[in-house]
Design a protein around this motif. Sequence first.
Motif, PDB file in Angstrom:
ATOM      1  N   THR A 134     -36.508  36.160   4.312  1.00 35.88           N
ATOM      2  CA  THR A 134     -36.319  37.303   3.416  1.00 35.88           C
ATOM      3  C   THR A 134     -35.031  38.051   3.729  1.00 35.88           C
ATOM      4  O   THR A 134     -34.289  38.452   2.821  1.00 35.88           O
ATOM      5  CB  THR A 134     -37.526  38.258   3.524  1.00 35.88           C
ATOM      6  OG1 THR A 134     -38.710  37.549   3.160  1.00 35.88           O
ATOM      7  CG2 THR A 134     -37.361  39.465   2.629  1.00 35.88           C
ATOM      8  N   HIS A 135     -34.774  38.247   5.019  1.00 37.77           N
ATOM      9  CA  HIS A 135     -33.557  38.976   5.394  1.00 37.77           C
ATOM     10  C   HIS A 135     -32.317  38.237   4.910  1.00 37.77           C
ATOM     11  O   HIS A 135     -31.386  38.846   4.365  1.00 37.77           O
ATOM     12  CB  HIS A 135     -33.502  39.171   6.908  1.00 37.77           C
ATOM     13  CG  HIS A 135     -32.290  39.917   7.372  1.00 37.77           C
ATOM     14  ND1 HIS A 135     -32.255  41.288   7.463  1.00 37.77           N
ATOM     15  CD2 HIS A 135     -31.061  39.484   7.754  1.00 37.77           C
ATOM     16  CE1 HIS A 135     -31.062  41.669   7.882  1.00 37.77           C
ATOM     17  NE2 HIS A 135     -30.322  40.587   8.067  1.00 37.77           N
ATOM     18  N   MET A 194     -29.491  40.515  17.804  1.00 38.98           N
ATOM     19  CA  MET A 194     -29.409  41.958  17.625  1.00 38.98           C
ATOM     20  C   MET A 194     -30.481  42.401  16.633  1.00 38.98           C
ATOM     21  O   MET A 194     -30.925  41.630  15.783  1.00 38.98           O
ATOM     22  CB  MET A 194     -28.018  42.376  17.153  1.00 38.98           C
ATOM     23  CG  MET A 194     -27.614  41.918  15.778  1.00 38.98           C
ATOM     24  SD  MET A 194     -25.919  42.461  15.419  1.00 38.98           S
ATOM     25  CE  MET A 194     -25.886  42.363  13.626  1.00 38.98           C
ATOM     26  N   ALA A 195     -30.897  43.649  16.757  1.00 41.29           N
ATOM     27  CA  ALA A 195     -31.943  44.179  15.891  1.00 41.29           C
ATOM     28  C   ALA A 195     -31.434  44.256  14.454  1.00 41.29           C
ATOM     29  O   ALA A 195     -30.348  44.764  14.190  1.00 41.29           O
ATOM     30  CB  ALA A 195     -32.370  45.564  16.368  1.00 41.29           C
ATOM     31  N   LEU A 196     -32.239  43.739  13.537  1.00 38.84           N
ATOM     32  CA  LEU A 196     -31.925  43.807  12.122  1.00 38.84           C
ATOM     33  C   LEU A 196     -33.170  44.252  11.374  1.00 38.84           C
ATOM     34  O   LEU A 196     -34.287  43.945  11.785  1.00 38.84           O
ATOM     35  CB  LEU A 196     -31.475  42.439  11.598  1.00 38.84           C
ATOM     36  CG  LEU A 196     -30.193  41.867  12.208  1.00 38.84           C
ATOM     37  CD1 LEU A 196     -29.984  40.432  11.748  1.00 38.84           C
ATOM     38  CD2 LEU A 196     -28.989  42.724  11.863  1.00 38.84           C
ATOM     39  N   GLY A 198     -37.148  37.407  -7.060  1.00 33.36           N
ATOM     40  CA  GLY A 198     -37.649  37.508  -5.700  1.00 33.36           C
ATOM     41  C   GLY A 198     -36.817  38.515  -4.933  1.00 33.36           C
ATOM     42  O   GLY A 198     -36.048  39.291  -5.530  1.00 33.36           O
ATOM     43  N   PRO A 199     -36.923  38.554  -3.606  1.00 36.52           N
ATOM     44  CA  PRO A 199     -36.166  39.551  -2.844  1.00 36.52           C
ATOM     45  C   PRO A 199     -34.657  39.438  -3.041  1.00 36.52           C
ATOM     46  O   PRO A 199     -33.962  40.460  -3.108  1.00 36.52           O
ATOM     47  CB  PRO A 199     -36.573  39.282  -1.390  1.00 36.52           C
ATOM     48  CG  PRO A 199     -37.235  37.947  -1.389  1.00 36.52           C
ATOM     49  CD  PRO A 199     -37.805  37.754  -2.738  1.00 36.52           C
ATOM     50  N   GLY A 258     -29.968  33.163  -1.513  1.00 38.18           N
ATOM     51  CA  GLY A 258     -31.340  33.043  -1.040  1.00 38.18           C
ATOM     52  C   GLY A 258     -31.797  31.605  -0.908  1.00 38.18           C
ATOM     53  O   GLY A 258     -31.029  30.694  -0.623  1.00 38.18           O
ATOM     54  N   ASP A 259     -33.087  31.392  -1.132  1.00 37.98           N
ATOM     55  CA  ASP A 259     -33.665  30.057  -0.975  1.00 37.98           C
ATOM     56  C   ASP A 259     -33.225  29.099  -2.070  1.00 37.98           C
ATOM     57  O   ASP A 259     -33.501  27.898  -1.993  1.00 37.98           O
ATOM     58  CB  ASP A 259     -35.188  30.135  -0.930  1.00 37.98           C
ATOM     59  CG  ASP A 259     -35.697  30.582   0.436  1.00 37.98           C
ATOM     60  OD1 ASP A 259     -34.870  30.985   1.274  1.00 37.98           O
ATOM     61  OD2 ASP A 259     -36.917  30.540   0.656  1.00 37.98           O
ATOM     62  N   ALA A 260     -32.558  29.596  -3.095  1.00 37.28           N
ATOM     63  CA  ALA A 260     -31.956  28.701  -4.089  1.00 37.28           C
ATOM     64  C   ALA A 260     -30.805  27.914  -3.477  1.00 37.28           C
ATOM     65  O   ALA A 260     -30.361  26.912  -4.038  1.00 37.28           O
ATOM     66  CB  ALA A 260     -31.461  29.498  -5.296  1.00 37.28           C
TER      67      ALA A 260
END
Length: 678
Positions: free
Chosen positions: A664-665, A360-362, A394-395, A656-658
């Motif tokens: 990013t999303h 689905m669009a995000l 970060g993001p 996140g990446d932690a």
Amino acid sequence: MSNDPLLQPYQLKHLTLKNRIMITSHEPAYPEDGMPKERYRAYHVERAKAGVALTMTAGSASVARDSPPVFNNILAWKDEVVGYMKQMVDECHDHGAAVMIQLTHLGRRTRWDKADWLPVVAPSHEREASHRAFPKRIEDWDITRIIEDYADAAERMQSAGVDGIELEAYGHLLEQFWSPLTNDLDAPYGGSLENRLRFTMEVLQAIRDRCGEKFIVGVRYTGDQDMAGGMGKDEGLQVSHMLKNSGLVDFLNIVKGHIDTDPGLTDLIPIQGMRNAPHLDFAGEIRAATNFPTFHAAKIPDVATARHAIASGKLDMVGMTRAHMADPHLVRKIIEGREDDIRPCVGANYCLDRIYQGGMALCLHNPATGRELEVPQTITPADTKKRVTIVGAGPAGMEAARVAAERGHTVTVFEAADQPGGQIRLTALQERRREMTSIIAWRFDQCTKRGVQFHFNTFADMDTVLETNPDEVIISTGGLPHTEVLEAGNELVCSAWDILSGDVKPGANVLVFDDAGDHAGLQAADVISETGAKVEIVTPDRSFAPEVMAMNLVPYMRNLQKRDTTFTVTWRLMAVAKEGNQLRATLGSDYGGVTRERIVDQVVVNHGTRPLDDVYFDLKPLSSNLGEVDYDALSTGAPQTVTRNPEGTFRLFRIGDAVSARNTHAAIYDALRIGKDL
């Protein structure tokens, strides 16, 4: 009344649109069983509540059983669609927004192995590159039944109370009749332009006969296919006049280009790094020539460009579709004089690209879009104010800080670098992707307005965090590149990050081993090849860069194919060894016992990141939840309530990446889901 051109009403036939901003038809792939149920309705109602004048649903709703969607579209050929559409239309009307729907028969722009496995039809046997189906050449009885299908679908939509419909032409069956490239029929439906438009006119007439003169009907079409042998600008202008003069159409919705290939689609709907509003002047030319209601959308992401489109008279209604995915409250913020609070569309195209991958669009940096049922678009203040400490800007960290601040908490952020951004700073160093910086800049601005305390150039350890006496701690420290993937020679390679940051200069003959398949590998190859270097991109996958979706791939390919770049799939880098002042790279295959060798002067590895998580594990035994996350609550939008250590004085979350290498999303979504209930 405001004198802002965007906020002036517009009269379309009997319908008064309260301003000049619209959401053009698009399919976010939210239907369930082909129906616009709760998720679909919530998405459009959220934008209606915020003041958009017209929201167009579907992109496009299928009018016939032999037009099966290739992703999750509305099925307008089913009677049950009426009730679902009516509920959505009524709710949007309650907020003063008009609602239309786009109808189509896809023709060859689908596949024969979808839904009922019926033959794909078109006015020739020419295959569309994107969907690969060889069509049956349409017969007279096909034409008769499809005209009836259009009329039936239009009548269903009228029964649902929509304010009008739009027929999708470009790339779909209607335009397949228009273009000499896709129509080799004899008269009366082939040959002259008048003959090629006959099918469209018969469809329009059937809709008028069924729905009456008062029902609003428009057409979205290309005024110039912009491809050799196709329908050019002169014929496109003739089509524009023919549609107007037919008396069957109430508005024109203009695009420019073709969508039968990924590059064509990307030029028609431009993405990050491409020029804003590239077809606006073209649409304005058609409006000037026809003096007829004209709509248009194509990378109009900002209010200033939209305002110019209306003030200059180029358009009557301006489409800001992806902009509304980024910020559904865009119009409200214009009305309230808060344009600087609008969350910007960064053109990452995570929305469109995802639907073609079956998802689905995000929105890359608004994870509430499409999830209005689970997570809020507006953060509500907390009953109890807390001290929230965040490590990493970060993001993920920036979103956590923004959300916590909007909840009214006292927020402290520690960041080892001298500015926020994390991995996005690397991405945005390349000019083509500099729009990504807005993801961070917007959040930093929102945080600054709410008093978030940032401590840059600070490598926060356990003591640093504890000194803030926190109630909530969020670790968003991201990760570092993982390159130790070889049997031998790991010390001889560098990472894609090394190249993007400029810490390692590109070699002259470079092997890029991309075992992550994301942007970093291709972006590093792009940067290296730009220097004139010879580059070979090697991947063990059967296709390269599988995480870089179709439209985002286009700019990379346009650069890399012009240069000395080779793509090698289904081979894995096994080892690297010194060979004089060169490197010997050994490739192996997951498919069997074969090897190949390359002599290069640099090897770059892209294999994702590993979490930078020391501070998390130091703090974990001191926390009340011992770092545990309730995944059921996280998935359903419920608050986190885990307590494992009653002696703990703070809760601890890692995002996140932690946690693991994602995107990013995912990082921002983690932050929103955790932060909204702090």
